[in-house]
Design an enzyme around this catalytic site. Structure first.
Site, PDB file in Angstrom:
ATOM      1  N   GLY A 104       3.379   2.321  10.480  1.00 59.51           N
ATOM      2  CA  GLY A 104       3.208   1.645  11.752  1.00 59.51           C
ATOM      3  C   GLY A 104       2.883   0.183  11.577  1.00 59.51           C
ATOM      4  O   GLY A 104       3.443  -0.681  12.252  1.00 59.51           O
ATOM      5  N   ALA A 105       1.965  -0.097  10.656  1.00 64.18           N
ATOM      6  CA  ALA A 105       1.549  -1.478  10.406  1.00 64.18           C
ATOM      7  C   ALA A 105       0.709  -1.497   9.144  1.00 64.18           C
ATOM      8  O   ALA A 105       0.314  -0.460   8.615  1.00 64.18           O
ATOM      9  CB  ALA A 105       0.759  -2.040  11.585  1.00 64.18           C
TER      10      ALA A 105
ATOM     11  N   HIS B 130      -6.494  -1.561  15.340  1.00 66.74           N
ATOM     12  CA  HIS B 130      -6.729  -0.835  14.088  1.00 66.74           C
ATOM     13  C   HIS B 130      -6.559  -1.758  12.883  1.00 66.74           C
ATOM     14  O   HIS B 130      -7.431  -1.823  12.004  1.00 66.74           O
ATOM     15  CB  HIS B 130      -5.756   0.338  13.988  1.00 66.74           C
ATOM     16  CG  HIS B 130      -5.889   1.156  12.747  1.00 66.74           C
ATOM     17  ND1 HIS B 130      -6.635   2.305  12.692  1.00 66.74           N
ATOM     18  CD2 HIS B 130      -5.374   0.981  11.495  1.00 66.74           C
ATOM     19  CE1 HIS B 130      -6.573   2.809  11.464  1.00 66.74           C
ATOM     20  NE2 HIS B 130      -5.802   2.025  10.722  1.00 66.74           N
ATOM     21  N   GLU B 131      -5.446  -2.472  12.840  1.00 68.50           N
ATOM     22  CA  GLU B 131      -5.201  -3.328  11.676  1.00 68.50           C
ATOM     23  C   GLU B 131      -6.185  -4.495  11.625  1.00 68.50           C
ATOM     24  O   GLU B 131      -6.622  -4.897  10.544  1.00 68.50           O
ATOM     25  CB  GLU B 131      -3.760  -3.835  11.680  1.00 68.50           C
ATOM     26  CG  GLU B 131      -2.697  -2.747  11.759  1.00 68.50           C
ATOM     27  CD  GLU B 131      -2.860  -1.651  10.716  1.00 68.50           C
ATOM     28  OE1 GLU B 131      -3.390  -1.908   9.619  1.00 68.50           O
ATOM     29  OE2 GLU B 131      -2.461  -0.505  11.007  1.00 68.50           O
TER      30      GLU B 131
ATOM     31  N   GLU C 274       0.854  -1.186   0.000  1.00 68.84           N
ATOM     32  CA  GLU C 274       0.000   0.000   0.000  1.00 68.84           C
ATOM     33  C   GLU C 274       0.894   1.242   0.000  1.00 68.84           C
ATOM     34  O   GLU C 274       1.844   1.325   0.782  1.00 68.84           O
ATOM     35  CB  GLU C 274      -0.910   0.026   1.235  1.00 68.84           C
ATOM     36  CG  GLU C 274      -1.927   1.154   1.174  1.00 68.84           C
ATOM     37  CD  GLU C 274      -2.873   1.191   2.373  1.00 68.84           C
ATOM     38  OE1 GLU C 274      -3.647   2.158   2.474  1.00 68.84           O
ATOM     39  OE2 GLU C 274      -2.835   0.268   3.195  1.00 68.84           O
TER      40      GLU C 274
ATOM     41  N   GLU D  99      -2.529  -3.815   7.070  1.00 67.99           N
ATOM     42  CA  GLU D  99      -3.626  -4.745   7.301  1.00 67.99           C
ATOM     43  C   GLU D  99      -3.779  -5.832   6.255  1.00 67.99           C
ATOM     44  O   GLU D  99      -4.883  -6.360   6.067  1.00 67.99           O
ATOM     45  CB  GLU D  99      -4.946  -3.961   7.387  1.00 67.99           C
ATOM     46  CG  GLU D  99      -5.460  -3.379   6.067  1.00 67.99           C
ATOM     47  CD  GLU D  99      -4.988  -1.973   5.777  1.00 67.99           C
ATOM     48  OE1 GLU D  99      -5.594  -1.305   4.928  1.00 67.99           O
ATOM     49  OE2 GLU D  99      -4.006  -1.534   6.407  1.00 67.99           O
ATOM     50  N   ASN D 100      -2.721  -6.220   5.568  1.00 70.97           N
ATOM     51  CA  ASN D 100      -2.821  -7.250   4.531  1.00 70.97           C
ATOM     52  C   ASN D 100      -3.724  -8.396   4.984  1.00 70.97           C
ATOM     53  O   ASN D 100      -3.627  -8.863   6.111  1.00 70.97           O
ATOM     54  CB  ASN D 100      -1.434  -7.820   4.215  1.00 70.97           C
ATOM     55  CG  ASN D 100      -0.380  -6.751   4.131  1.00 70.97           C
ATOM     56  OD1 ASN D 100      -0.380  -5.924   3.255  1.00 70.97           O
ATOM     57  ND2 ASN D 100       0.531  -6.764   5.103  1.00 70.97           N
TER      58      ASN D 100
END
Length: 903
Positions: free
Chosen positions: A273-274, A309-310, A133, A276-277
């Site tokens: 930060g991270a 969040h993810e 992303e 979400e795949n």
């Protein structure tokens, strides 16, 4: 403008992409079959795509996105294509004549080891990992790299089983075999269609912990968190956070997880930060590793929030995704709201609201007032990575929160249910989200859509008048929004504005809690959805009136309760009124806000030279707050609120309150006030520190967070005293602390104190204790970069040469360069302009190495118009030097050109 014309680039100026030009994809990819042969030096990627023409598209040639790829072969329906059947350039692979439905095989070579941009497939230490992303997948293979092309993915990873014992991708593992040449092949299949930006791959030597979760329908899901072996003892807290977020999402939003396995992988080198795949979340280590010895309370809370969040993205982002990148806030704003609600439920809700509002007012409002200002749904961009902004995320969350306020919790939940049901498996727009809310609630949100299309922070001016004969109070609200780039005129917003009123005894006068004699009349809709005693006035016109009758004396007005909208309130309450609200308001946010307004008023009078006095009323108010803190029950809400209310506004926030930033004046006023309060209440600070000392083993819960926050605040004030007892207490705490929260608080108290003789000794000791802990070393760098002194740049220059600093690692860049430039005003804005040139040097260096990081570090220079003339010239000169660099990336070009526009 002349400045823009001076920007020299070897290539043509990058082209802006406009939302209005959106066209559906000409082709769709039904299935994506990927095979990665992972080898040092060159990784071969074979993609087999099942492609069909999109009936809604415009037809024509098939144009696949691709960057930094070596094309080896192209075959259509099993037949190799001749060179005249396609064309390749630096950005794409074009096939000129393709049938309606076909199989396409493309073989490319890439070199993850040389990928310093950390987009696509790259190597972090010995680990292969991805970040796709927004447009990173095109660095892996040629593809329709856009979010509205959803495909089912099957991924096979081939590698040396000894070197890469763990090989992961999206979905469920469906096959594993040892090949004839001794390599291992692992195949993963994701049953849910997804865009390429949600693809993920991880391979390396990893260890994991695992657990299970039983969903509300009775399905058992396997949970795994992977990390490098030396960090595996620091992921238990993240596992607990994951389970809590899964249960909460079921209970509050009715969302159940859909795969058989959910995985998280911690990576050292990660720009964000991270991510979400689908089924395989990849995290920056800073957002997943946590232990009492190495992680602060803020770190624990961040891990919990980011894990949630993810995970929440599985529905608000994955199952329902964005049609195009202009709709980014569709998934991010909504999901930030969801993680904020979750964090509020897990900890102290009032404190979470204060933290979010303070962050928005300090950081996002500044973004709204600068050259990069944009609506939460932008109209155009040159580089999408520049729009992963506080506006899209944090303001986007506030916009969705306002919808919830206007609809109420029940109708909002009905709206989200309809949204997920209606659009599951689709790529949609912000309008689709709003329409679902309207259809489920029957509420017209037409005018509310201005929040999606207009940039800037609205201002609400409130004027009050009291009629003693009629025993009536009239409030006049006037809303406006200043011009922003490309938008000189703004239509009125719909602003839910929360109002309370208190009588002389502190009793609520409005809503269900008020006396029957009090009546309210308004020329706008009013509601009472937040709490007893609070009315929410829907400001939809330029001017709105509210009349409160039946009050025998002017009440104290509690405005903008719970930070009901992301606006700036312009009102002029007296210091006496603010002190009354600090003491009596029933809304925790409003109490804190009144305290901040009180402090700000006094501090800014010092800055402008209007008055150097500290009003006795302020000292009385602080005395009462300290007494309240000493008597606070041992619960999270009371002590955490006390700590927040005793914290002075930041220098960054104060800077926003004046037209021309007085760097030295603000710093002197705030530091002087801290010394004054430290000396005046030294005995109370000591007792407050002692009362909140650690008791027993460290527990990362709201009660512990509150105690340690109040203790650290008291220690910092106590250390301002000239007798040195506070500094001695800090050194003793540093030595005995059994957790990073207290040890780091003690370290910073010493390291930031100009009179601390043992500063270097303690800093050296800290590094020696934690040299093997990369994230703690980041705290060591940041602590020194944040020392408030004009000469701190010499420390920063020295530290960048330290063997523990790695310029390829985003966390190190943020902890040293980012901390100095973004969070140390007196250091970065030192009069000679050395800080500006230093930042320019780093941006130029990172421009080709990691363009995303380069563009994000640039933010402080974009605000050059806020400063005095000498600083303006030096900041503009730094921007011009960056702009004249050959080979400027799109990321940096966009920020520099917008910053210099019309200057």
């Amino acid at each position: 403008t002349a400045d823009r014309l001076e920007i020299a680039m070897k290539d043509a100026q990058p082209r802006a992409i406009r939302r209005a030009d959106y066209q559906p994809p000409a082709y769709l990819i039904e299935h994506t079959n990927l095979r990665f042969e992972l080898e040092s030096g060159t990784t071969r990627v074979t993609s087999r795509l099942t492609v069909r023409r999109n009936p809604a598209g415009t037809g024509g040639a098939l144009v696949l996105d691709g960057q930094a790829l070596t094309l080896e072969s192209v075959a259509l329906d099993g037949e190799a294509l001749s060179e005249n059947a396609f064309a390749v350039d630096d950005e794409s692979l074009t096939l000129f004549d393709v049938p309606e439905h076909f199989e396409l095989e493309v073989v490319t070579g890439i070199c993850p080891e040389e990928n310093t941009a950390l987009e696509g497939l790259y190597r972090s230490g010995g680990m292969y990992c991805t970040q796709c992303e927004a447009e990173g997948f095109r660095r892996i293979t040629y593809y329709l790299d856009r979010p509205d092309v959803l495909s089912r993915f099957t991924t096979t990873l081939v590698g040396d089983g000894a070197e890469l014992p763990i090989m992961l991708s999206n979905g469920n593992e469906v096959a594993r075999e040892r090949l004839a040449d001794g390599r291992t092949a692992v195949t993963w299949e994701d049953p849910f269609p997804k865009p390429a930006y949600l693809f993920a791959l991880v391979a390396g030597t990893l260890e994991h912990i695992e657990s299970t979760f039983v969903t509300m329908s009775g399905r058992e899901v396997l949970l795994r968190i992977y990390t490098e072996p030396h960090n595996v003892d620091k992921v238990d807290y993240a596992m607990g956070a994951l389970k809590r977020s899964m249960r909460w999402d079921e209970e509050v939003y009715g969302r159940e997880y859909d795969l058989d396995i959910f995985m998280i992988v911690a990576v050292d080198d990660f720009n964000m930060g991270a991510m979400e795949n689908k089924g395989l979340n990849i995290f920056n280590t800073s957002c997943v590793l946590a232990s009492p010895e190495t992680t602060t309370d803020a770190g624990f809370r961040r891990v919990e929030a980011v894990v949630a969040h993810e995970y929440f993205h599985n529905w608000s982002g994955n199952r329902v995704t964005c049609r195009d990148w202009f709709q980014l806030s569709l998934k991010e704003g909504f999901t930030v709201l969801r993680d904020a609600q979750f964090s509020a439920a897990m900890n102290a809700a009032t404190i979470k609201r204060i933290e979010d509002a303070n962050f928005l007012r300090t950081m996002q409002f500044a973004e709204d007032a600068g050259p990069m200002a944009h609506p939460i749904r932008p109209d155009s961009f040159i580089e999408i990575s520049n729009f992963y902004t506080l506006t899209v995320y944090e303001k986007g969350a506030e916009v969705v929160r306002m919808i919830r306020t206007l609809l109420g919790p029940e109708r909002f939940r009905a709206g989200t249910d309809l949204y997920f049901e209606r659009h599951d498996g689709q790529a949609v727009t912000c309008d689709d989200f709003v329409i679902a809310m309207e259809d489920a609630s029957g509420v017209d949100l037409g005018q509310f859509r201005n929040w999606y299309s207009q940039a800037g922070t609205p201002r609400v001016r409130v004027e009050s008048s009291y009629d003693a004969d009629a025993q009536a109070l009239t409030l006049e609200f006037e809303q406006s929004c200043p011009p922003s780039p490309g938008q000189s005129e703004k239509a009125p917003f719909v602003i839910p504005f929360a109002v309370g009123a208190l009588d002389a005894a502190g009793n609520e006068l409005l809503g269900a809690a008020g006396p029957e004699a009090v009546t309210v009349a308004c020329d706008a809709r009013i509601d009472n959805p937040l709490s007893d005693g609070t009315l929410v006035v829907q400001l939809a016109e330029s001017r709105t009136s509210l009349r409160i009758e039946g009050v025998d004396q002017p009440p104290a007005l509690s405005l903008h309760r719970d930070f009901s909208a992301p606006v700036i309130v312009e009102a002029e309450p007296s210091l006496e009124s603010l002190a009354f609200l600090v003491a009596h308001d029933s809304d925790g946010f409003a109490r804190w806000d009144a305290a901040q307004a009180f402090y700000s008023r006094v501090l800014l009078k010092r800055v402008t030279g209007e008055s150097d006095e500290t009003p006795s009323l302020l000292l009385e108010t602080v005395d009462a707050l300290v007494t309240e803190a000493l008597q606070a029950p041992d619960n999270s809400e009371a002590r955490a609120l006390a700590a927040a209310m005793l914290t002075l506004p930041s220098e960054e926030y104060l800077a926003q309150q004046i037209s021309v930033v007085d760097v030295e004046g603000i710093h002197a006023a705030r530091s002087g006030m801290r010394r004054k309060l430290g000396e005046r209440f030294s005995g109370q600070w000591r007792r407050l520190f002692e009362v909140n000392a650690s008791q027993g083993a460290y527990v990362p819960d709201a009660r512990g967070f509150a105690r340690r926050a109040l203790g650290a605040l008291a220690l910092a004030y106590w250390a301002e005293c000239e007798d040195g007892e506070g500094l001695d207490a800090a050194r003793a705490l540093y030595e005995r602390a059994d957790n990073m929260t207290e040890r780091l608080a003690a370290l910073r108290t010493i390291a930031w104190h100009p009179g601390a003789a043992d500063r270097n000794e303690v800093l050296d000791n800290f590094l020696a204790r934690f040299r093997s802990e990369a994230l703690v070393v980041d705290q060591w760098f940041a602590t020194q970069a944040l020392r408030a002194s004009p000469d701190v740049i010499e420390d920063v220059r020295r530290l960048e040469a330290h063997e523990a600093f790695d310029a390829r690692n985003p966390n190190k860049l943020r902890s040293l360069i980012g901390a100095f430039c973004n969070q140390n005003p007196i250091g970065f804005h030192a009069p000679g302009g050395e800080g500006y040139q230093y930042l320019a040097d780093w941006v130029i260096r990172l421009n080709t190495q990691n363009p995303q990081m380069a563009a994000r570090l640039l933010t402080p220079l974009t605000r050059w118009r806020r400063f005095d003339a000498p600083r303006q010239e030096r900041m503009r000169a730094a921007l011009k030097r960056i702009g004249s660099t050959d080979g400027l990336s799109k990321d940096v070009f966009e920020v520099v050109s917008k910053s210099l526009a019309d200057s």
